[in-house]
Structure formats: structure tokens, C-alpha cells
Design an enzyme around this catalytic site. Structure first.
Site, short mmCIF file in Angstrom:
data_model
loop_
_atom_site.label_atom_id
_atom_site.label_comp_id
_atom_site.label_asym_id
_atom_site.label_seq_id
_atom_site.Cartn_x
_atom_site.Cartn_y
_atom_site.Cartn_z
N GLU A 1 -32.81 56.20 -10.40
CA GLU A 1 -33.90 56.54 -8.32
C GLU A 1 -34.17 54.92 -8.71
O GLU A 1 -35.59 55.28 -9.10
CB GLU A 1 -34.42 57.64 -8.95
CG GLU A 1 -34.14 59.16 -9.30
CD GLU A 1 -32.98 59.44 -8.32
OE1 GLU A 1 -33.66 59.06 -7.08
OE2 GLU A 1 -32.49 60.43 -8.18
N CYS B 1 -42.11 54.95 -3.58
CA CYS B 1 -40.46 54.51 -3.40
C CYS B 1 -39.49 54.71 -2.01
O CYS B 1 -38.96 54.10 -1.43
CB CYS B 1 -39.37 55.02 -5.05
SG CYS B 1 -39.81 57.08 -4.57
#
Length: 453
Positions: free
Chosen positions: A207, A241
Site C-alpha cells: 500500500e 496517503c
């Protein structure tokens, strides 16, 4: 470290973790443990970030509790054998797809949401029937310590353990042979993780991140656009993010957009006193962010406090595609605003960059929505909002290309930590001679018929 990993492999091979009842018991225990440590975890996050109670509960604990509750409710269904169709050449057999846990799993957590991004993958791994070693980020040191104490006090390390430390400890962990590695973090470190995993052919979920664009079309509802953008960009001081990394706004509405943007930031009154802001995680990251701010291009903000690691919400304009701020993911409270003349230019610009983790479009035009979805590759995203797709665990969350490999959340998380074993069971009361010697023209004809040749 080696002892913990060996114990976990032995524990997994004893089949203790495989019954669904065991998995549910451990998930319920984890929920209870997190709940009882909620206050001390909140205090630790404050020490690491200066982040207040409201934002901590919203961004850390809600996702953890929901992930546990969803797994408890659905793990029996997710774990069931699935019947599959059996083709004619295997008649009269029966075909099955059997979910099975992968084994000993390593989860390397991220510092920006150190509880959520460490425990939610662990929840998925436990639900799938694995053993788990967690390595929290050393940058959120206080939170890492609390997580370590919390888990070691309530779980058998042969099943669920924490290894604290930095690069040295992570490198040592990666030298061991796990059955699955899950990493949340930066692209450069993700590449290192991937390289280490390849030596043992260990499956990975990465990720990562990237420069997530936000496109504002001429028909966008600007008031709502700006309100949602400002919240999504500056929550956790931009250390998210999937935060919008830069804005592409149509030139015809640039001034109106900027005017509303400035008003919304001022109305937000971002500060620790208002429980709606956070420190930059470290001096290294603080210095990196400050170096990206060109005072001549600051439209809003630009202020920073070195002693307290604070960078004010900042908007920069007149940005060139060659500026330093457009090279890598910002991961902080600085928002570059660029303009475009037609949507073809905006699409081409985004496609010229590595595939982003998220993409956001603000427009009321359904045909434009579909065009963006069809033409641009990205991990996930939204139309007319930001960030909130992350909390819908009916959607797999993950990147593509440079922004990640694999996905999780909800059933996608269970699948990420599972192998789906394909088996056929055939009876012995009948056997057709077609595949056995001696061969004949009739057998050849029947085989061709069976395979449609």
C-alpha cells in the site's frame, strides 16, 4: 526474532488458528483490548503528532472497530468452501474452491495513522486464520511502544506478536521467510520490501502512495468542492496517503476557486487548540516540506514553526510542472494549484505521471465522470468528494502500478491473506477409458468433441 517466527510457524502448523471459532474469539479479544487501551493510545498519538482526541478517534479507532465488527459478522461466510462448476471431462466429479490461510504473516505498519494502518491489516490476517508479526513504524515511537505492550500482554506471541525497531530490525525481519508480507508506506521503501520478498517468492501487498490529483471542472459546485478539498487535504496536516496532492482547476474558474479556498482555510482555524491539526512527524520530514515552499508562489499560508514541527496550511500557485514540489508525493499541508485549458490537457498530464493511489474529480457531468474512469488508471477515488472511499470497506482499497500491489478492507482483506485452493473430488464407481492406452481414432474424435476443437 527468529524464535518468534519459528514459534508462529509451529503454531500455525498445529492448525489451532484455522477454526472460525478461534478467529472470532481472537477478534473479539482484540476489540476489547483496543477499547481498554483507547485512552493510552490516544495519549501516545498526541505525543507523536500533537493530534487531538476528536481527530484521533475519527481517523484511527472508527476504522479499527468497524473492521473487527465486519470480520466477526462475515468470517464464517468468507471462509466457506465455494462450489464451482465441473467440466464434462471431469464428470461426474464435484469442484470446490477452498479458502485457506497463508501462514505466518508480517505486517509493517505506517506512521501517519499508526493504529489504523497497523491493526486493520492485522485484523484481516487474523480473520483469514494466520499468525501475525506486526512491526509498527518507529517514527510514531510512543504509539509503537503502546501497541507492543498492549499486544504482548494479551496475546500469545506464537499467534500475534510485535517487533519494534527501525531499519535494522525491519531488514532482519525481511531476511526471514514469511508466508505473506503486507507493507504500508512510501514507494522507495516498498521497492525494497518487494525485492526482499522476491528472494523467498513471498506474496506481498504493498500500500504505497504517489501524487494523487484533484481535477476541478468548470461546472463544479465550487463551494462544496472547496469545503471537501480543504478538509481532505489538511486533516492530519496532509500526512495522508490518499490526500489530494495537487489540484488541476480549469482556468476559467481559477480566481473564484482560489478566493473560496483562502476563505475556507481561514474559516477552518487550523490549530492544536481547535483539535483539528497535527505536527509533522519528524524534523526530517518538516525540513523536507519547508524546502518545497517557494515564498514567491505562496497564495495562502507558508508559515512554519521549526521548534514545534508545524507547517501552516499552504497553497501555492503559478506552479510549473518542473518545480520541485511536482516531483514527488508531498505528504504534508502544501497544496499546489495548476490550471488547464481543456480536459484533454488535464487527462494527458495525469497520465504522464506514475499511476496515482487516488484520483478526485469535481464535476456534475456524468459523461466526464465515465471518461475519467475509463481513460485514467488509479487505485481508487471519488467524484465530488475526497478520502471517503477509504471508509467504504465494501470497496477493495489499494493501488496500481507505482502506487501499490494488491488491496484490502472488508472481504478484500480476507482474500489478501488467503489462498484459494482449487480441488476436484471424483467418485471411483465409474471410469471412462478415453484417456488411456490403447488410443484410437474414435477416442481422438471424442476428445476433440469434448474440447470443442
Amino acid at each position: 526474532m527468529k524464535q518468534i517466527i519459528n514459534q508462529q510457524k509451529q503454531y500455525f502448523n498445529s492448525n489451532v488458528t484455522k477454526p472460525v471459532v478461534f478467529r472470532i474469539e481472537q477478534l473479539k479479544l482484540l476489540r476489547s483490548v483496543v477499547k481498554s487501551h483507547e485512552r493510552v493510545l490516544t495519549e501516545a498519538i498526541y505525543k507523536d503528532f500533537g493530534k487531538g482526541n476528536f481527530n484521533t478517534y475519527l481517523t484511527e479507532f472508527t476504522g479499527v472497530y468497524h473492521a473487527i465488527d465486519k470480520a466477526i459478522k462475515n468470517v464464517r461466510k468468507w471462509s466457506k468452501w465455494k462450489n464451482a462448476a465441473t467440466n464434462m471431462v471431469n464428470f461426474p466429479g464435484r469442484s470446490y474452491i477452498i479458502p485457506e490461510p497463508l501462514g505466518a504473516c508480517l505486517i509493517i505498519g505506517a506512521w501517519n495513522y499508526p493504529v489504523n494502518l497497523t491493526l486493520v491489516p492485522a485484523i484481516a490476517a487474523i480473520a483469514a486464520g494466520n499468525t501475525v508479526v506486526v512491526k509498527p513504524s518507529e517514527l510514531a515511537a510512543h504509539t509503537s511502544e503502546v501497541l507492543s505492550n498492549m499486544i504482548s500482554q494479551h496475546f500469545d506471541p506464537s499467534f500475534f506478536a510485535v517487533v519494534e525497531g527501525g531499519v535494522k530490525e525491519t531488514t532482519e525481519l525481511l531476511a526471514e521467510q514469511f508466508d505473506k508480507i503486507f507493507f504500508t508506506g512510501s514507494v522507495p521503501v516498498g521497492k525494497t520490501i518487494y525485492e526482499a520478498a522476491a528472494k523467498n517468492l513471498t506474496p506481498v501487498t504493498l500500500e504505497l502512495g504517489g501524487k494523487s490529483p484533484l481535477i476541478v471542472a468548470p461546472d463544479a459546485n465550487l463551494k462544496t468542492t472547496v469545503k471537501r478539498l480543504v478538509w481532505g487535504k489538511f486533516v492530519n496536516a496532509g500526512q495522508t496517503c490518499i490526500a489530494p496532492d495537487y489540484v488541476l482547476v480549469h482556468s476559467s474558474i481559477e480566481q473564484s476557486f482560489l478566493s473560496l479556498l483562502k476563505k475556507e482555510i481561514e474559516a477552518g482555524k487550523y490549530s492544536f487548540a481547535n483539535d483539528n491539526y497535527a505536527q509533522i512527524i519528524s524534523k526530517k520530514h518538516f525540513n523536507r516540506l519547508v524546502s518545497l515552499i517557494d515564498p514567491a508562489k505562496v497564495f495562502v499560508g507558508g508559515n512554519h514553526d521549526h521548534a514545534n514541527r508545524i507547517v501552516a496550511p499552504t497553497v501555492v500557485t503559478n506552479v510549473s510542472v518542473d518545480d520541485k514540489i511536482m516531483e514527488d508525493e508531498i505528504f504534508g499541508p502544501i497544496l499546489p494549484v495548476l490550471t488547464y485549458e481543456n480536459i484533454d490537457d488535464a487527462i494527458s498530464f495525469v497520465k504522464s505521471k506514475p499511476k496515482p493511489l487516488a484520483l478526485y474529480l469535481f464535476s456534475e457531468d456524468g459523461s466526464l465522470h465515465r471518461r475519467i474512469w475509463n481513460e485514467i488508471s488509479f487505485g481508487g477515488g471519488m467524484v465530488n468528494d475526497v478520502l471517503m472511499h477509504f471508509v467504504n470497506d465494501n470497496l477493495p482499497f489499494g493501488g496500481v502500478g507505482n502506487s501499490g500491489i494488491g488491496s484490502y478492507h472488508g472481504e478484500a482483506g480476507f482474500r489478501s491473506f488467503s489462498h484459494f485452493k482449487s480441488v476436484i473430488r471424483r467418485p471411483t464407481f465409474i471410469e471412462f477409458p478415453i484417456k488411456y492406452f490403447p488410443f484410437s481414432k474414435l477416442k481422438s474424435l471424442l476428445i476433440r468433441k469434448a474440447f470443442g476443437v
